[in-house]
Motif scaffolding. Structure first.
Motif, PDB file in Angstrom:
ATOM      1  N   TRP A 140       0.772  -1.502   0.054  1.00 30.26           N
ATOM      2  CA  TRP A 140      -0.100  -0.033  -0.015  1.00 30.26           C
ATOM      3  C   TRP A 140       1.064   1.317   0.058  1.00 30.26           C
ATOM      4  CZ3 TRP A 140      -4.720  -1.873  -0.941  1.00 30.26           C
ATOM      5  CH2 TRP A 140      -4.902  -2.974  -0.617  1.00 30.26           C
ATOM      6  N   ARG A 200       1.275   3.737   1.852  1.00 32.11           N
ATOM      7  CA  ARG A 200       1.112   4.232   3.259  1.00 32.11           C
ATOM      8  C   ARG A 200       2.519   4.536   3.866  1.00 32.11           C
ATOM      9  NH1 ARG A 200      -4.333   5.553   3.667  1.00 32.11           N
ATOM     10  NH2 ARG A 200      -5.631   3.892   3.361  1.00 32.11           N
ATOM     11  N   ASN A 237      -9.687  -1.847  10.225  1.00 33.83           N
ATOM     12  CA  ASN A 237      -9.538  -1.055   8.992  1.00 33.83           C
ATOM     13  C   ASN A 237      -8.563  -1.649   8.055  1.00 33.83           C
ATOM     14  OD1 ASN A 237     -11.368   0.801   7.798  1.00 33.83           O
ATOM     15  ND2 ASN A 237      -9.449   2.254   7.434  1.00 33.83           N
ATOM     16  N   PRO A 246      -6.997  -4.414   5.196  1.00 39.00           N
ATOM     17  CA  PRO A 246      -5.237  -4.148   5.352  1.00 39.00           C
ATOM     18  C   PRO A 246      -4.746  -3.098   4.755  1.00 39.00           C
ATOM     19  CG  PRO A 246      -6.084  -5.294   3.167  1.00 39.00           C
ATOM     20  CD  PRO A 246      -7.055  -5.227   3.875  1.00 39.00           C
ATOM     21  N   THR A 247      -5.543  -1.769   4.616  1.00 39.39           N
ATOM     22  CA  THR A 247      -5.019  -0.648   4.171  1.00 39.39           C
ATOM     23  C   THR A 247      -4.748   0.254   5.381  1.00 39.39           C
ATOM     24  OG1 THR A 247      -7.376   0.023   4.013  1.00 39.39           O
ATOM     25  CG2 THR A 247      -6.077  -0.647   1.763  1.00 39.39           C
ATOM     26  N   GLY A 248      -5.703   0.179   6.273  1.00 36.60           N
ATOM     27  CA  GLY A 248      -5.669   1.101   7.488  1.00 36.60           C
ATOM     28  C   GLY A 248      -5.573   2.608   7.156  1.00 36.60           C
ATOM     29  N   TYR A 264      -5.011   7.153  -3.854  1.00 35.36           N
ATOM     30  CA  TYR A 264      -5.330   7.914  -2.650  1.00 35.36           C
ATOM     31  C   TYR A 264      -4.739   9.239  -2.369  1.00 35.36           C
ATOM     32  CZ  TYR A 264      -7.981   8.591   1.782  1.00 35.36           C
ATOM     33  OH  TYR A 264      -8.582   8.873   2.988  1.00 35.36           O
ATOM     34  N   ILE A 288     -14.355 -10.271  -0.939  1.00 35.90           N
ATOM     35  CA  ILE A 288     -14.330  -8.915  -0.063  1.00 35.90           C
ATOM     36  C   ILE A 288     -13.401  -7.850  -0.880  1.00 35.90           C
ATOM     37  CG2 ILE A 288     -14.677  -9.622   2.194  1.00 35.90           C
ATOM     38  CD1 ILE A 288     -11.168  -9.242   1.207  1.00 35.90           C
ATOM     39  N   VAL A 289     -12.859  -8.215  -2.140  1.00 37.48           N
ATOM     40  CA  VAL A 289     -11.767  -7.461  -2.726  1.00 37.48           C
ATOM     41  C   VAL A 289     -12.035  -5.907  -2.651  1.00 37.48           C
ATOM     42  CG1 VAL A 289     -10.515  -7.000  -4.750  1.00 37.48           C
ATOM     43  CG2 VAL A 289     -11.110  -9.398  -4.059  1.00 37.48           C
ATOM     44  N   GLU A 342     -13.792  -4.090  -0.354  1.00 36.22           N
ATOM     45  CA  GLU A 342     -13.686  -3.552   1.014  1.00 36.22           C
ATOM     46  C   GLU A 342     -12.194  -3.467   1.019  1.00 36.22           C
ATOM     47  OE1 GLU A 342     -13.395  -4.244   5.213  1.00 36.22           O
ATOM     48  OE2 GLU A 342     -12.597  -5.312   3.753  1.00 36.22           O
ATOM     49  N   GLU A 343     -11.405  -4.705   0.515  1.00 37.22           N
ATOM     50  CA  GLU A 343      -9.893  -4.626   1.168  1.00 37.22           C
ATOM     51  C   GLU A 343      -9.296  -3.576   0.479  1.00 37.22           C
ATOM     52  OE1 GLU A 343      -7.943  -7.992  -1.091  1.00 37.22           O
ATOM     53  OE2 GLU A 343      -6.679  -8.225   0.713  1.00 37.22           O
ATOM     54  N   MET A 344      -9.653  -3.271  -0.656  1.00 36.43           N
ATOM     55  CA  MET A 344      -8.863  -2.202  -1.548  1.00 36.43           C
ATOM     56  C   MET A 344      -9.265  -0.681  -1.049  1.00 36.43           C
ATOM     57  SD  MET A 344      -6.723  -3.512  -3.596  1.00 36.43           S
ATOM     58  CE  MET A 344      -6.518  -5.251  -3.640  1.00 36.43           C
ATOM     59  N   CYS A 345     -10.440  -0.751  -0.427  1.00 37.01           N
ATOM     60  CA  CYS A 345     -11.009   0.722   0.007  1.00 37.01           C
ATOM     61  C   CYS A 345      -9.641   1.663   0.701  1.00 37.01           C
ATOM     62  CB  CYS A 345     -12.041   0.574   0.589  1.00 37.01           C
ATOM     63  SG  CYS A 345     -12.879   2.349   0.820  1.00 37.01           S
ATOM     64  N   PRO A 346      -9.299   2.691   0.492  1.00 40.24           N
ATOM     65  CA  PRO A 346      -8.427   3.297   0.923  1.00 40.24           C
ATOM     66  C   PRO A 346      -8.727   4.380   1.920  1.00 40.24           C
ATOM     67  CG  PRO A 346      -8.721   4.490  -1.146  1.00 40.24           C
ATOM     68  CD  PRO A 346      -9.902   3.457  -0.950  1.00 40.24           C
ATOM     69  N   THR A 347      -9.983   4.414   2.317  1.00 43.33           N
ATOM     70  CA  THR A 347     -10.504   5.736   3.185  1.00 43.33           C
ATOM     71  C   THR A 347     -10.500   4.942   4.676  1.00 43.33           C
ATOM     72  OG1 THR A 347     -12.842   5.014   2.988  1.00 43.33           O
ATOM     73  CG2 THR A 347     -12.003   6.640   1.313  1.00 43.33           C
ATOM     74  N   ASP A 348     -10.691   6.040   5.510  1.00 40.70           N
ATOM     75  CA  ASP A 348     -10.291   5.347   7.022  1.00 40.70           C
ATOM     76  C   ASP A 348     -11.441   6.118   7.759  1.00 40.70           C
ATOM     77  OD1 ASP A 348      -9.628   4.391   9.322  1.00 40.70           O
ATOM     78  OD2 ASP A 348      -8.316   6.408   9.593  1.00 40.70           O
ATOM     79  N   PRO A 349     -12.572   5.488   8.304  1.00 43.48           N
ATOM     80  CA  PRO A 349     -12.787   3.932   8.282  1.00 43.48           C
ATOM     81  C   PRO A 349     -13.172   3.912   6.722  1.00 43.48           C
ATOM     82  CG  PRO A 349     -14.533   5.075   9.187  1.00 43.48           C
ATOM     83  CD  PRO A 349     -13.524   6.252   9.164  1.00 43.48           C
ATOM     84  N   LYS A 350     -13.207   2.513   6.277  1.00 43.50           N
ATOM     85  CA  LYS A 350     -13.458   2.232   4.812  1.00 43.50           C
ATOM     86  C   LYS A 350     -14.808   2.677   4.496  1.00 43.50           C
ATOM     87  CE  LYS A 350     -10.324  -1.611   4.760  1.00 43.50           C
ATOM     88  NZ  LYS A 350      -9.510  -1.575   3.335  1.00 43.50           N
ATOM     89  N   PHE A 375     -19.831  -4.278   5.530  1.00 46.30           N
ATOM     90  CA  PHE A 375     -20.344  -5.639   5.152  1.00 46.30           C
ATOM     91  C   PHE A 375     -21.716  -5.786   5.694  1.00 46.30           C
ATOM     92  CE2 PHE A 375     -15.920  -6.968   4.727  1.00 46.30           C
ATOM     93  CZ  PHE A 375     -15.726  -7.000   3.174  1.00 46.30           C
ATOM     94  N   ILE A 377     -10.689   2.248  -6.891  1.00 48.17           N
ATOM     95  CA  ILE A 377      -9.877   1.140  -6.828  1.00 48.17           C
ATOM     96  C   ILE A 377     -10.610  -0.115  -6.842  1.00 48.17           C
ATOM     97  CG2 ILE A 377      -9.494   1.271  -4.416  1.00 48.17           C
ATOM     98  CD1 ILE A 377      -6.479   0.343  -4.989  1.00 48.17           C
TER      99      ILE A 377
END
Lengths: 318, 495
Positions: A100, A102, A255, A257-259, B362, B415-416, B418-426, B430, B460
């Motif tokens: 990532w 990051r 959050n 695996p990107t955090g 991002y 879940i790809v 969601e896994e890729m989503c870069p925001t925080d929180p995503k 689900f 993404i």
């Protein structure tokens, strides 16, 4: 042939030999190109990078402390030293998680100091080439730059090969990964050290060493998430590393695996080095407060005989 | 070749290599802050166009005044010494065509239709005045970057494909091939920047000067003339590229390139009839709104028109984008593509984000950093992501296609996105369900749901969705920060 046709011997030889030459060219070309594509498409085997014949070693050794490099050094030494695993003149691939774009503080990638120390240890025992590599999820150039791993690895004497410069080849993969390509330089390496970071993952709950093999696969790896536990165990059965180094210096607790948020990062300050990938993953899961027995991919890997998930067997140096 | 011709060739080579090197560094994702847009910042056509269209010269575009200053002193040296497209044509005509002495004299004659470029300039400037900036179509710098970024770089190893790129590449190729028949045909007949600089060159201090008493009308000066400006007789100073090939060609040394000629050398006016110029202007006034309306107008947001992060509101964006393709060349993931139909006629070749080709990284702000005209604002990573405490910059919103999504439609875990989503929180969370399959087995599924308050539209998720050719999650422009009217949901009610 009548006498007055004036075909000299010289001319005859020339003409016949040129005919023969042309025929040879056609025939040779046909032989050369016949079914060539079918032969070129042979798949490369995935070598076994383990060092065999070692006995009496603990499955893994964990070291704790504020300095990640010192943790790596102490754990490797307690396991018998890098010289036991890497011989002079060998090509070593180090495979951290550089997924990532990051910063190191965000704990989405392996700690650069852990990677750098491993590079130094390999160079010290005489490794000819040390290559640090990963197939990142974000733009590879940004991932390697902002994670600090490119600078740390190059500073310690390693080459960096990211996905933008890697060569991909078909590999003999089985199960769900059949047909995917693998980075050529990984398959060509004498030794491979898997250096995952421990972090939260919404599907497998935690991503550590076995899942880190996703990072040597090419396009199409997304589909493995449909049966993540089986796929991860299958990857562990196909990719047998020399060492697994689990980085729990900083652990992303949510959050993943990107955090992103520093609030989700917990400072644990531990590193484990081991020859048993399943024990390493079990130890990593324990650092997040998870029970390894409750993780299906650990159980599945254990069933396949990849190793025991006994956290108690991991030697803690403190 | 005389020493000053050699110096000119060195200049041409230097600027061409600099231009190509900067493009190469841009494509290679060089993270240094190199002056990627330096040529475009010095482009007076963009500067004048922006003044007329948007009433502003944003930032570094003010360097265009330096080029105008240079032209006022030395004439159109930009065309003969600097312009990369000029040099490429120069090179092409030298490589592709071996001409006899007689043919050279013939092809380098001035022709009346070379005045076409002045009418093109009038049309572009009047168009800009009524709010549609189209100068980039024929601006030599935009044209060169476009042709190379869409036509050459995708073919290089690790290059990313550009659908529709053949249009730009074909135009560049046609220009180069045309110079086989008439050297620098594009410069002479079509280039609006050349026409604009020609207007300033009429006042140049330095110019080619002919001593009438030395001249024997042999026309040898025309032999290698790049601009077809005919130093013979009434020299067309506004056409002259200052290549200086005429000076050594003159057998009686009657030509000089000198400041303030001692003898009056009548500066010929551009070959522009007033009637035709007014006709061009009036036609443009009529056609510009027509093109806008026929292209679909600007007031209706389009789902596939996902602009780069920091892009101005569409109305302002089209007044500032010169379609130079620098942002497309800079985009590390290949997400930015030329708009073929997504942005109407007037937005043709403006940048649009195509998530299936790439995603908006991002924390990346490259496109805004290289945009020469401020059509894409310069953002910092903290500003773009909202880490500075403000609202993040959104370019659209993701939608799950529940008819194609594996957990929603196929009873298969995935879940790809969601896994890729870069925001925080995503932005993707689900809905967890247990579903009984056809065979009676119970599957635990995590079905992705998009939180529009968190989604920034980076795409993404769409890019990485494992569902084949058409993704099961896709981004449309709704929710983009730049357009307050293209909104979907308000902020959640305060509890």
């Amino acid at each position: 042939m009548s006498r007055d046709s004036k075909l000299s011997r010289r001319e005859l030889v020339l003409r016949l030999s040129s005919t023969a030459l042309a025929g040879a060219a056609v025939g040779g070309g046909a032989c050369f190109f016949y079914d060539r594509r079918a032969r070129a498409a042979t798949v490369r085997p995935v070598p076994d990078w383990r060092v065999h014949g070692l006995s009496g070693l603990p499955p893994a050794v964990a070291a704790r402390g504020a300095d990640p490099a010192a943790n790596v050094r102490r754990a490797v030494d307690a396991l018998g030293g890098m010289g036991l695993f890497v011989k002079a003149g060998e090509v070593v691939v180090i495979k951290p998680n550089v997924g990532w774009d990051r910063l190191p503080e965000q704990a989405a990638n392996t700690d650069p100091q852990v990677v750098a120390e491993l590079v130094r240890l390999c160079r010290k025992v005489g490794a000819r080439r040390v290559i640090v590599t990963d197939n990142s999820c974000n733009d590879p150039r940004r991932c390697f730059a902002r994670s600090g791993i490119a600078a740390a690895a190059q500073g310690a004497g390693a080459e960096v090969i990211d996905a933008s410069s890697a060569v991909w080849v078909p590999a003999a993969l089985a199960g769900d990964a059949t047909g995917l390509e693998v980075m050529e330089h990984v398959l060509a390496a004498d030794r491979v050290i898997n250096v995952p970071v421990v972090k939260h993952h919404s599907l497998s709950r935690v991503t550590i060493g076995l899942k880190n093999w996703m990072g040597v696969l090419g396009q199409g790896r997304n589909r493995l998430h449909q049966s993540i536990h089986r796929a991860v165990a299958e990857l562990g059965a196909m990719f047998r590393p020399t060492l697994t180094v689990v980085d729990a210096t900083r652990v992303l607790m949510a959050n993943g695996p990107t955090g992103g948020s520093l609030g989700d990062v917990r400072s644990i300050g531990a590193v484990a080095v081991g020859t048993n990938p399943v024990a390493c993953d079990a130890w990593g899961a324990a650092q997040m407060g998870l029970d390894p027995a409750a993780l299906p991919f650990v159980a599945e890997a254990e069933q396949r005989g990849l190793g025991r998930s006994d956290v108690a067997a991991v030697k803690e140096l403190g | 070749m005389t020493w000053f011709q050699r110096v000119r060739v060195v200049y041409q080579g230097f600027f061409l290599l600099l231009f190509l090197w900067l493009l190469a560094r841009l494509a290679a994702g060089d993270l240094r802050d190199l002056p990627f847009a330096v040529f475009h910042h010095a482009d007076p056509l963009s500067a004048v166009g922006l003044i007329l269209a948007a009433g502003t010269i944003p930032g570094a575009l003010v360097w265009a005044t330096v080029l105008i200053g240079v032209t006022l002193v030395f004439g159109r040296v930009f065309c003969g010494w600097i312009c990369p497209l000029g040099t490429l044509q120069h090179l092409a005509s030298w490589l592709l065509a071996g001409r006899s002495w007689r043919e050279s004299l013939q092809v380098n004659r001035y022709r009346r239709w070379y005045a076409l470029k002045s009418y093109i300039l009038v049309a572009l400037l009047v168009g800009a005045l009524v709010g549609t900036l189209q100068s980039g179509w024929l601006d030599p710098l935009s044209l060169a970057v476009r042709g190379l970024a869409a036509g050459l770089w995708p073919a290089l190893p690790s290059g990313k494909p550009v659908p529709g790129g053949w249009l730009a590449a074909g135009l560049l190729l046609a220009i180069l091939i045309a110079s086989r028949h008439i050297p620098r045909l594009f410069c002479r007949a079509l280039c609006p920047l050349g026409a604009l600089l020609g207007g300033f060159a009429r006042f140049a201090v330095f110019r080619i000067h002919r001593r009438a008493e030395g001249c024997n009308d042999c026309t040898a000066c025309r032999f290698a003339c790049q601009g077809a400006d005919e130093p013979l007789g009434a020299h067309r100073v506004h056409e002259c590229h200052v290549c200086l090939n005429c000076l050594p060609a003159c057998p009686s040394q009657a030509l000089r390139y000198a400041p303030v000629p001692p003898l009056p050398s009548p500066p010929a006016r551009p070959d522009l009839s007033r009637r035709a110029a007014i006709g061009t202007a009036v036609t443009t006034l009529a056609v510009a709104p027509l093109l806008r309306a026929a292209g679909g107008g600007r007031n209706v947001a389009r789902p596939e028109l996902i602009r780069p992060p920091g892009a101005l509101p569409e109305n302002e964006f089209l007044k500032q984008c010169v379609k130079c393709s620098l942002c497309q060349q800079a985009c590390p993931t290949g997400a930015l593509q030329p708009a073929i139909g997504q942005a109407g006629v007037e937005g043709f070749w403006s940048p649009v984000l195509v998530p299936r080709r790439g995603w908006c990284e991002y924390a990346c702000t490259r496109c805004g950093e290289v945009c020469p005209t401020g059509a894409i604002e310069r953002l910092t990573a903290a500003r773009k992501t909202g880490y500075d405490g403000g609202e993040p910059v959104r370019i659209g919103t993701a939608f799950v296609d529940r008819g194609r999504c594996l957990p929603w439609a196929m009873g298969t875990p995935c879940i790809v996105c969601e896994e890729m989503c870069p925001t925080d929180p995503k932005a993707i969370w689900f809905e967890e369900v247990e579903q009984t399959g056809r065979d009676g087995r119970i599957v635990r599924l995590q079905r992705p749901v998009v939180d529009p308050q968190r989604c920034v539209g980076c795409g993404i998720c769409e890019n990485r969705c494992p569902v084949g050719e058409r993704a099961a999650i896709y981004v449309t422009s709704v929710g983009e920060s730049r357009d307050p009217l293209n909104r979907m949901v308000l902020a959640p009610p305060t509890r």
